[in-house]
Design an enzyme around this catalytic site. Sequence first.
Site, PDB file in Angstrom:
ATOM      1  N   SER A 137      13.135  61.523  20.808  1.00 27.86           N
ATOM      2  CA  SER A 137      13.811  61.671  22.094  1.00 27.86           C
ATOM      3  C   SER A 137      12.784  61.781  23.213  1.00 27.86           C
ATOM      4  O   SER A 137      11.658  62.267  23.003  1.00 27.86           O
ATOM      5  CB  SER A 137      14.637  62.967  22.041  1.00 27.86           C
ATOM      6  N   TYR A 161      15.056  72.298  20.278  1.00 19.17           N
ATOM      7  CA  TYR A 161      15.465  70.952  19.854  1.00 19.17           C
ATOM      8  C   TYR A 161      14.275  69.989  20.007  1.00 19.17           C
ATOM      9  O   TYR A 161      13.927  69.249  19.072  1.00 19.17           O
ATOM     10  CB  TYR A 161      16.656  70.481  20.695  1.00 19.17           C
ATOM     11  N   LYS A 165      11.846  67.796  17.203  1.00 18.44           N
ATOM     12  CA  LYS A 165      11.608  66.341  17.250  1.00 18.44           C
ATOM     13  C   LYS A 165      10.099  66.077  17.197  1.00 18.44           C
ATOM     14  O   LYS A 165       9.638  65.190  16.483  1.00 18.44           O
ATOM     15  CB  LYS A 165      12.207  65.732  18.527  1.00 18.44           C
TER      16      LYS A 165
HETATM   17  P1  NAD Z   1      25.389  62.830  16.262  1.00 19.97           P
HETATM   18  O1  NAD Z   1      25.526  64.305  16.166  1.00 19.97           O
HETATM   19  O2  NAD Z   1      26.581  62.047  16.631  1.00 19.97           O
HETATM   20  O3  NAD Z   1      24.791  62.251  14.908  1.00 19.97           O
HETATM   21  C1  NAD Z   1      23.958  63.005  14.048  1.00 19.97           C
HETATM   22  C2  NAD Z   1      24.593  62.972  12.674  1.00 19.97           C
HETATM   23  O4  NAD Z   1      23.785  63.720  11.760  1.00 19.97           O
HETATM   24  C3  NAD Z   1      25.975  63.620  12.675  1.00 19.97           C
HETATM   25  O5  NAD Z   1      26.898  62.710  12.107  1.00 19.97           O
HETATM   26  C4  NAD Z   1      25.812  64.871  11.808  1.00 19.97           C
HETATM   27  O6  NAD Z   1      26.998  65.161  11.103  1.00 19.97           O
HETATM   28  C5  NAD Z   1      24.657  64.464  10.920  1.00 19.97           C
HETATM   29  N1  NAD Z   1      23.866  65.587  10.388  1.00 19.97           N
HETATM   30  C6  NAD Z   1      23.368  66.634  11.058  1.00 19.97           C
HETATM   31  N2  NAD Z   1      22.656  67.419  10.238  1.00 19.97           N
HETATM   32  C7  NAD Z   1      22.702  66.834   9.003  1.00 19.97           C
HETATM   33  C8  NAD Z   1      22.160  67.157   7.736  1.00 19.97           C
HETATM   34  N3  NAD Z   1      21.409  68.244   7.565  1.00 19.97           N
HETATM   35  N4  NAD Z   1      22.395  66.338   6.695  1.00 19.97           N
HETATM   36  C9  NAD Z   1      23.148  65.216   6.854  1.00 19.97           C
HETATM   37  N5  NAD Z   1      23.695  64.860   8.031  1.00 19.97           N
HETATM   38  C10 NAD Z   1      23.469  65.669   9.102  1.00 19.97           C
HETATM   39  O7  NAD Z   1      24.201  62.532  17.292  1.00 19.97           O
HETATM   40  P2  NAD Z   1      23.665  61.158  17.854  1.00 19.97           P
HETATM   41  O8  NAD Z   1      23.823  61.196  19.311  1.00 19.97           O
HETATM   42  O9  NAD Z   1      24.192  60.035  17.086  1.00 19.97           O
HETATM   43  O10 NAD Z   1      22.125  61.347  17.549  1.00 19.97           O
HETATM   44  C11 NAD Z   1      21.496  60.772  16.426  1.00 19.97           C
HETATM   45  C12 NAD Z   1      20.030  61.156  16.448  1.00 19.97           C
HETATM   46  O11 NAD Z   1      19.433  60.703  17.662  1.00 19.97           O
HETATM   47  C13 NAD Z   1      19.802  62.665  16.383  1.00 19.97           C
HETATM   48  O12 NAD Z   1      18.682  62.897  15.553  1.00 19.97           O
HETATM   49  C14 NAD Z   1      19.486  63.018  17.825  1.00 19.97           C
HETATM   50  O13 NAD Z   1      18.651  64.143  17.904  1.00 19.97           O
HETATM   51  C15 NAD Z   1      18.769  61.773  18.315  1.00 19.97           C
HETATM   52  N6  NAD Z   1      18.862  61.601  19.760  1.00 19.97           N
HETATM   53  C16 NAD Z   1      20.091  61.545  20.363  1.00 19.97           C
HETATM   54  C17 NAD Z   1      20.158  61.397  21.746  1.00 19.97           C
HETATM   55  C18 NAD Z   1      21.501  61.355  22.448  1.00 19.97           C
HETATM   56  O14 NAD Z   1      21.545  61.516  23.660  1.00 19.97           O
HETATM   57  N7  NAD Z   1      22.601  61.109  21.761  1.00 19.97           N
HETATM   58  C19 NAD Z   1      18.994  61.318  22.507  1.00 19.97           C
HETATM   59  C20 NAD Z   1      17.766  61.347  21.859  1.00 19.97           C
HETATM   60  C21 NAD Z   1      17.720  61.500  20.480  1.00 19.97           C
HETATM   61  C1  UD1 Z   2      19.734  66.381  27.847  1.00 23.43           C
HETATM   62  C2  UD1 Z   2      18.770  67.340  27.216  1.00 23.43           C
HETATM   63  C3  UD1 Z   2      17.720  66.542  26.458  1.00 23.43           C
HETATM   64  C4  UD1 Z   2      18.381  65.635  25.421  1.00 23.43           C
HETATM   65  C5  UD1 Z   2      19.377  64.735  26.143  1.00 23.43           C
HETATM   66  C6  UD1 Z   2      20.147  63.848  25.200  1.00 23.43           C
HETATM   67  C7  UD1 Z   2      18.702  69.325  28.656  1.00 23.43           C
HETATM   68  C8  UD1 Z   2      17.918  70.073  29.650  1.00 23.43           C
HETATM   69  N1  UD1 Z   2      18.151  68.160  28.254  1.00 23.43           N
HETATM   70  O1  UD1 Z   2      19.021  65.542  28.688  1.00 23.43           O
HETATM   71  O2  UD1 Z   2      16.811  67.402  25.808  1.00 23.43           O
HETATM   72  O3  UD1 Z   2      17.414  64.821  24.788  1.00 23.43           O
HETATM   73  O4  UD1 Z   2      20.325  65.556  26.862  1.00 23.43           O
HETATM   74  O5  UD1 Z   2      20.955  64.617  24.342  1.00 23.43           O
HETATM   75  O6  UD1 Z   2      19.767  69.737  28.230  1.00 23.43           O
HETATM   76  N2  UD1 Z   2      24.731  66.758  34.437  1.00 23.43           N
HETATM   77  C9  UD1 Z   2      25.627  67.226  35.375  1.00 23.43           C
HETATM   78  N3  UD1 Z   2      26.741  67.874  34.949  1.00 23.43           N
HETATM   79  C10 UD1 Z   2      27.023  68.074  33.627  1.00 23.43           C
HETATM   80  C11 UD1 Z   2      26.104  67.584  32.650  1.00 23.43           C
HETATM   81  C12 UD1 Z   2      24.956  66.943  33.096  1.00 23.43           C
HETATM   82  O7  UD1 Z   2      25.411  67.073  36.565  1.00 23.43           O
HETATM   83  O8  UD1 Z   2      28.055  68.697  33.304  1.00 23.43           O
HETATM   84  C13 UD1 Z   2      23.529  66.051  34.892  1.00 23.43           C
HETATM   85  C14 UD1 Z   2      22.263  66.719  34.433  1.00 23.43           C
HETATM   86  O9  UD1 Z   2      21.857  67.658  35.373  1.00 23.43           O
HETATM   87  C15 UD1 Z   2      21.325  65.512  34.362  1.00 23.43           C
HETATM   88  C16 UD1 Z   2      22.227  64.331  34.034  1.00 23.43           C
HETATM   89  O10 UD1 Z   2      23.545  64.766  34.319  1.00 23.43           O
HETATM   90  O11 UD1 Z   2      20.786  65.279  35.614  1.00 23.43           O
HETATM   91  C17 UD1 Z   2      22.144  63.936  32.573  1.00 23.43           C
HETATM   92  O12 UD1 Z   2      22.369  65.090  31.776  1.00 23.43           O
HETATM   93  P1  UD1 Z   2      22.479  65.023  30.195  1.00 23.43           P
HETATM   94  O13 UD1 Z   2      23.471  64.004  29.806  1.00 23.43           O
HETATM   95  O14 UD1 Z   2      22.660  66.410  29.692  1.00 23.43           O
HETATM   96  O15 UD1 Z   2      21.058  64.439  29.722  1.00 23.43           O
HETATM   97  P2  UD1 Z   2      19.565  64.961  30.026  1.00 23.43           P
HETATM   98  O16 UD1 Z   2      19.549  65.992  31.052  1.00 23.43           O
HETATM   99  O17 UD1 Z   2      18.734  63.768  30.268  1.00 23.43           O
END
Ligand code: NAD
Ligand code: UD1
Length: 350
Positions: A137, A161, A165
Site C-alpha cells: 500500500s 496497518y 505492510k
Molecule cells: P478485503 O478485506 O476486501 O480483502 C481481504 C480478504 O482477506 C478478505 O476477503 C478477508 O476475509 C481475507 N482475510 C483476512 N485475513 C485472512 C486470513 N488470516 N486468512 C485468510 N483470509 C483472510 O480488502 P481488499 O480491499 O480487497 O484488500 C486486499 C489487500 O490489498 C489487503 O491486503 C489490503 O491491505 C491491500 N490494500 C487494499 C487497499 C484498499 O484501499 N482496498 C489499499 C492498499 C492495499
Molecule cells: C486510507 C488510510 C490508508 C489506507 C487507505 C486504503 C488513513 C489515514 N489512511 O487512506 O492507510 O492505505 O485508506 O485503505 O486512514 N474522507 C472524507 N470523509 C470520509 C472518509 C474519507 O473526507 O468519511 C477523505 C479523507 O480525508 C481523504 C480521502 O477522503 O482525504 C480518502 O480517504 P480514504 O478513502 O480513507 O483513503 P486514504 O486517506 O488515502
Amino acid sequence: MKNILVTGGTGFIGSHTCFSLLSEGYNVYAIDSLVNSSKKSLLYIEEIFRSRDIDISNKLRFFEGDIRKKDFINYIFKTALKEKKPIDGVIHFAGLKAVAESVIKPLNYWENNVFGSYNLIKSMKENNCKTIVFSSSATVYRFSSDNLLSEDNQLKPINPYGSTKLAVENLLNDITQDANGNWKIAILRYFNPIGAHESGLIGENPLNKPNNIFPIIINSAYTKEKLKVFGNDWPTKDGTCIRDYVHVMDLADGHIKALDFLLRNKTQLIKLNIGTGIGHSVLDLIKTFENANNVSVPFEFDERREGDVCQLVADNSKAKSILNWSPAKSLKEMCIDGWKWKNTNPKGYM
Ligand code: NAD
Ligand code: UD1
C-alpha cells in the site's frame, strides 16, 4: 495454462483479480477465511461468465480457511498437485486493512498480516513455489505532499496497518538472499482502489462500517445521509485532500501483468506503485459521482481526520515501463461502476 493461488480471493480486490485471471485463462485456487468477505462473490463471478456462455466451474476452486494455519495452506498446494495443476504462482491479498482498527488491535494486525504472510511464504518454499505478487500500500511511504510519490520515496508508515505492510515487504526483501532462493517477487503498492466490475455483480462489500471515502459516498448517495468531508482548509485548489483513485479492474489488470512478468522473467524483486498518477480532490470525486450518476451526494465539512495527509498521488512510470501496464478507466467510469454495484446489490452479498 498456469495455476494460481489467490489468498483473500473473495475480498474486494481479490474477487476482481480472480475474475481477470479466469478471463485470461488461468486456473484459480482461491482461499479466504471470510473474515471480511462472502464467498458469494465467486458465485457472481461464475454468473458473469455464464452470461457469456463460458463455463468456469472446473477452473475456479474455493477453499475456506485461514493463512495463519500453515497446514491449511500446505493442503491447498498438495490438492493442486494431486489434481495435476501444481501452483505456479501466488497473488497474496489476504489481510486486515482497517487503519483505525489496527491502532486499537495491533496484535491482530501483526498476527494476520505478518504471521499469516510468513506462513504462506514458508509453505510456498516447502512446496517449491517461489513466485508471489504481494498487496502492499502507499501507506508504507513517508508522505510528502508536494510531489508524486515514487518507489524510491522514503518509507515510514504511521499506523500498525502500515507497519505490517512494510514488515512483509522487508520479509520479502530478505528472502531474495535465501541460499535456496530463486524467488520472483512483485510488491505492488496500491493507491486508492475504487469502482467495481462493470456488470455491477461484484464490488466492495465491507462487512463493517466503511471508513474509506468511496463506499461512504455510495452510501450517502443511496441513503441521503450527509457524509463528512474531513477538512476544507488543506492547501489544495478547493481545500480538500487529493488522492489517486484507481479503478479496481485496472488494479486487477496490474496483478495479471505483474504475475505474467514474473513467470516470464528471471529471479528478481520488483516494487511498483499502482495508481493513475492523477490526483483528485474529495470534492472532485463527489461532483464526478453526482454528475456521472445523476444523483446527489449530501455532505458537510468537518474537522481534518487525524493522521490524514494532504496529497497522495503515484508516480506510476515504473509500472508503466516494466509491466507495460496503463490504467484505462476514468474517474467517471469508477463512479458509474461503483453506483451500478450498489444498485444491483443494495445489501452487498446478503
Ligand atoms: P478485503 O478485506 O476486501 O480483502 C481481504 C480478504 O482477506 C478478505 O476477503 C478477508 O476475509 C481475507 N482475510 C483476512 N485475513 C485472512 C486470513 N488470516 N486468512 C485468510 N483470509 C483472510 O480488502 P481488499 O480491499 O480487497 O484488500 C486486499 C489487500 O490489498 C489487503 O491486503 C489490503 O491491505 C491491500 N490494500 C487494499 C487497499 C484498499 O484501499 N482496498 C489499499 C492498499 C492495499
Ligand atoms: C486510507 C488510510 C490508508 C489506507 C487507505 C486504503 C488513513 C489515514 N489512511 O487512506 O492507510 O492505505 O485508506 O485503505 O486512514 N474522507 C472524507 N470523509 C470520509 C472518509 C474519507 O473526507 O468519511 C477523505 C479523507 O480525508 C481523504 C480521502 O477522503 O482525504 C480518502 O480517504 P480514504 O478513502 O480513507 O483513503 P486514504 O486517506 O488515502
